[in-house]
Design an enzyme around this catalytic site. Structure first.
Site, PDB file in Angstrom:
ATOM      1  N   GLY A  14       0.765  -1.220   0.110  1.00  0.00           N
ATOM      2  CA  GLY A  14      -0.079   0.135  -0.060  1.00  0.00           C
ATOM      3  C   GLY A  14       0.877   1.293   0.098  1.00  0.00           C
ATOM      4  N   GLY A  16       2.553   2.655   2.322  1.00  0.00           N
ATOM      5  CA  GLY A  16       3.753   2.471   3.081  1.00  0.00           C
ATOM      6  C   GLY A  16       4.695   2.168   1.656  1.00  0.00           C
ATOM      7  N   SER A 140      -5.921   9.863   8.129  1.00  0.00           N
ATOM      8  CA  SER A 140      -6.966   9.297   7.150  1.00  0.00           C
ATOM      9  C   SER A 140      -8.198  10.508   7.164  1.00  0.00           C
ATOM     10  CB  SER A 140      -7.866   7.973   7.752  1.00  0.00           C
ATOM     11  OG  SER A 140      -9.112   7.931   6.973  1.00  0.00           O
ATOM     12  N   TYR A 153     -11.714   2.607  14.798  1.00  0.00           N
ATOM     13  CA  TYR A 153     -10.671   3.026  13.587  1.00  0.00           C
ATOM     14  C   TYR A 153     -10.799   4.641  13.499  1.00  0.00           C
ATOM     15  CZ  TYR A 153      -8.564   4.006   9.223  1.00  0.00           C
ATOM     16  OH  TYR A 153      -7.304   4.318   8.349  1.00  0.00           O
TER      17      TYR A 153
END
Length: 286
Positions: A14, A16, A140, A153
């Protein structure tokens, strides 16, 4: 920039992975960390294809293990002599609602997504002070706007945003720049890694089943138009390389429009001007 070293967490896939390759292409020495280095094949292949294998070093780091964090950072500084930037990227999703969630799952979401960030940041700051370096954290849009069935989350990401927003003026006073990067939907293994059996989840949702079905349908549609990890990671590279990066960086027009429904101060400059005044000893007005 060839002597500058950046440590990036969560690089097995992803954002990273893409950030590790992108930073190497931008001239950084990259210490790409992951909980299980046996999962480094995709990163090493991408680095080889980009011609930057010599600039990417894989190390083990588990953000939920304080000893692992301390050992990794000590090894990096001993080997490279400096640490110029850290990218907090490691994270884990969690889908569920509080009435039906197991508290261990909620605590796990906080451990990985919040306390792991705090642990790495705390250990890295002495080294970043020494180089007047940079701290970048991938949060996010869910750290700005709470989303259905993502209570745990989003709570963790809200906590990260509050932590980093509070840290900015303090870190700046010792020469360290702090930024957060806010992706929207990204087509990566992050969602697949949740390992969710959707029919079973809906079947167990009871009274929440209609709302959950609607949310899942909407989410599947949004991920059909998601950014690529490389597109999202471009914002991370901008945060690493810009002369004066803003505090808050969204990765797409959609993410900017979405967060703008809550953030009139979209890049965080007004809040940071106020907080900087607090730490610079300016008199209270009004």
């Amino acid at each position: 920039m060839t002597d500058r070293t950046v440590l990036i967490t969560g690089t097995s896939s992803g954002i990273g992975l893409a950030a590790a390759v992108g930073a190497a292409r931008a001239g950084w020495k990259v210490v790409a960390t992951m909980r299980d280095p046996r999962k480094a094949d995709a990163l090493l292949k991408a680095a080889a294809e980009a011609g930057v294998s010599d600039a990417v070093q894989v190390e083990r780091l588990d953000v939920t293990d304080a000893e692992s964090v301390t050992a990794c950072l000590a090894e990096v500084v001993a080997e490279h002599g400096r640490l110029d930037a850290v990218v907090n990227n490691a994270g884990a999703g969690h889908l569920g609602t509080v009435e039906q969630d197991d508290m261990s799952a909620v605590r796990r979401a906080m451990e990985v997504n919040y306390f792991g960030v705090v642990e790495v940041t705390r250990a890295a700051l002495p080294h970043l002070r020494a180089t007047r370096g940079r701290l970048v954290t991938v949060t996010s849009v869910g750290g700005v706007i709470g989303q259905p069935f993502n209570e745990a989350y989003c709570a963790a990401k809200f906590a990260v945003e509050g932590f980093m927003e509070s840290l900015v003026p303090v870190a700046a006073s010792v020469g360290v720049d702090v930024s957060v990067v806010e992706p929207g939907a990204v087509a990566s293994e992050f969602v697949a890694a949740l390992g969710i059996d959707i029919p079973a989840l809906v079947a167990a949702a009871g009274s929440y089943a209609p709302a959950l079905q609607a949310y899942i349908a909407r989410t599947q549609q949004s991920f059909g138009n998601a950014q690529t990890p490389a597109e999202a990671a471009a914002a991370v590279i901008d945060a690493l390389t810009a002369e004066r990066p803003p505090f808050r960086i969204q990765t797409s027009d959609w993410a900017r429009d979405f967060t703008a429904t809550k953030l009139a101060d979209r890049d965080g400059s007004a809040v940071q001007s106020l907080m900087t005044a607090w730490v610079e000893g300016e008199e209270l007005g009004g």
